[in-house]
Design an enzyme around this catalytic site. Structure first.
Site, PDB file in Angstrom:
ATOM      1  NE  ARG A  97     -11.587  -7.502   0.554  1.00  0.00           N
ATOM      2  CZ  ARG A  97     -12.289  -8.184   1.480  1.00  0.00           C
ATOM      3  NH1 ARG A  97     -13.587  -7.961   1.619  1.00  0.00           N
ATOM      4  NH2 ARG A  97     -11.680  -9.056   2.252  1.00  0.00           N
TER       5      ARG A  97
ATOM      6  N   GLY B 178     -13.441   1.654   1.071  1.00  0.00           N
ATOM      7  CA  GLY B 178     -12.940   2.834   1.750  1.00  0.00           C
ATOM      8  C   GLY B 178     -13.594   3.137   3.066  1.00  0.00           C
TER       9      GLY B 178
ATOM     10  CG  PHE C  55      -9.374  -4.259  24.943  1.00  0.00           C
ATOM     11  CD1 PHE C  55      -9.399  -3.443  23.815  1.00  0.00           C
ATOM     12  CD2 PHE C  55      -8.125  -4.633  25.432  1.00  0.00           C
ATOM     13  CE1 PHE C  55      -8.218  -3.013  23.194  1.00  0.00           C
ATOM     14  CE2 PHE C  55      -6.951  -4.221  24.837  1.00  0.00           C
ATOM     15  CZ  PHE C  55      -7.004  -3.410  23.718  1.00  0.00           C
TER      16      PHE C  55
ATOM     17  CE1 TYR D 217      -7.836  -2.252  13.145  1.00  0.00           C
ATOM     18  CE2 TYR D 217      -7.456  -4.624  13.131  1.00  0.00           C
ATOM     19  CZ  TYR D 217      -8.315  -3.546  13.228  1.00  0.00           C
ATOM     20  OH  TYR D 217      -9.654  -3.761  13.382  1.00  0.00           O
TER      21      TYR D 217
END
Length: 416
Positions: free
Chosen positions: A103, A105, A416, A136
């Site tokens: 948190r 950057g 993966f 994401y």
């Protein structure tokens, strides 16, 4: 020079530098990834055997001086898209930040640099499995394929007598499993969402489990034209003091087949193993008709449906042009991409393909939502109802449904 980044929580400044990982930093960044994901530390012996699967190429680290505090890794592969085309893609296989530097950057800068690199190398798509789904979307990834977890009760579950019966199944030795399965996987027909498994994938994701030092079992189905499917599974004991006669559970890790007959043969084998109380399989295709293959469909329970693959259009024009579309009048998509602004624009999509256009938009969406739409998992109607797509022309929604839909549900099926 280190890049100062403001800490959004306490207003302090933290200096770090994001750059490519060197050969000498492979081990330290891999250990960092393991710690960030709460995995056990890799021993020197394991690293000597499986470190080949963690090359320096396509890895970016965040460093405080010489100390890694974050990592973003990917490997080059390819992915099948609707219509059977195969596109190069970056498979993001390791992202993590040290617990005391989150948190601040670090992750944002790592993802920005990684995406810029993928774009510069001309890969139109990036894909990943998300450890935390809330992360994401802000980097342009959308949940593009789903998978279901199923549990089949044994010995009650039996295949219907009309399920195809042909071919035979044989169990492989560990040495045979290492040697034979890679070639068989690459011969199996791929549905949208399936990716290639490059040489670096196999040592840690298959050989470690199914090879001489592993504890997984591998069985292969053979039909008239040779080997056409395989399953990798482990046996999990359910015995306890309270239930000393409880049968084991077969935990399926990998099952791929080139035809419905081969798939039926592999499931018939799994359901025939003695001293088993259940077969458990995670991330199976949502349209796999296993319950319909049973005399009593209730013996196959769907325990969960969850995201199986996240997809990020890196070159929107190339990605849209590479897949096929069903017959419907074209629609114009207005796509916004904040991290890769060259993608922002209008695209006409129709049965003849896709191209940039100056025409007015029918549907407006961000690039992460385009990732959800791209493989056909989500309909335009569902995404409009969810508020993810804005419809300037309501009639265009049904056209987009028809254009983007696929017969087979998209599915990755590769860890993966």
């Amino acid at each position: 020079m280190p890049r100062p980044v403001a800490d959004g929580k306490i207003g302090s400044m933290t200096a770090f530098d994001v750059r490519p990982v060197t050969e000498d930093e492979r081990r330290s960044t891999f250990d960092l990834l393991g710690r960030s994901l709460h995995s056990n530390r890799v021993s020197d012996e394991l690293w000597s055997r499986f470190g080949v699967s963690w090359p320096a190429a396509h890895k970016f680290g965040a460093f405080d001086g010489d100390t890694p505090i974050g990592i973003a890794s990917s490997f080059d592969t390819d992915i099948t898209v609707p219509g059977g085309g195969v596109l190069p893609a970056a498979a993001v296989d390791g992202v993590g930040v040290r617990a005391d530097r989150t948190r601040r950057g670090v992750l944002t800068e790592l993802m920005r640099v990684q995406l810029a690199d993928v774009a510069a190398r001309g890969l139109p798509l990036a894909v990943l499995h998300a450890s935390e789904p809330t992360i994401y979307g802000r980097f342009g990834y959308g949940s593009a394929a789903l998978g279901k977890t199923i549990r089949v009760a044994r010995p009650a579950a039996r295949l219907h007598d009309r399920v195809p019966l042909a071919g035979e199944v044989r169990m492989l030795t560990p040495d045979e499993a290492v040697k034979e399965i890679p070639g068989l996987y690459h011969r199996i027909a791929r549905r949208p969402g399936m990716i290639g498994r490059p040489p670096l994938w196999w040592p840690v994701m298959h050989d470690r489990l199914a090879g001489p030092d592993g504890d997984h079992v591998v069985a292969v189905h053979s039909g008239p034209d040779g080997d056409d499917g395989f399953v990798v599974y482990e046996t999990v004991s359910r015995r306890s003091l309270e239930a000393p006669d409880e049968g084991a559970v077969l935990q399926v890790r990998d099952l791929h087949a080139d035809s419905p007959v081969a798939r039926a043969g592999l499931w018939r084998f799994l359901l025939s193993v003695d001293l088993v109380s259940a077969v458990h399989a995670r991330h199976r295709p949502v349209d796999e008709p296993l319950s319909a293959m049973l005399t009593d469909h209730r013996h196959a329970a769907t325990l969960a449906v969850e995201d199986d693959l996240w997809l990020r259009p890196v070159d929107v024009a190339a990605a849209l042009a590479a897949r096929t579309y069903r017959a419907a009048d074209p629609v114009v998509l207005a796509v916004t991409d904040r991290l890769l602004p060259a993608n922002t624009g209008h695209y006409e999509v129709g049965p003849d393909g896709a191209r940039r256009t100056g025409a007015a938009a029918d549907l407006t969406l961000d690039v992460d939502t385009l990732g959800m739409l791209y493989l056909g998992e989500w309909s335009a109607t569902a995404l409009v109802q969810a508020g993810r797509v804005q419809a300037g022309d309501p009639a265009a929604v049904a056209r987009a449904d028809e254009l983007f839909t696929t017969i087979a549900a998209p599915w990755c099926g590769t860890h993966f």
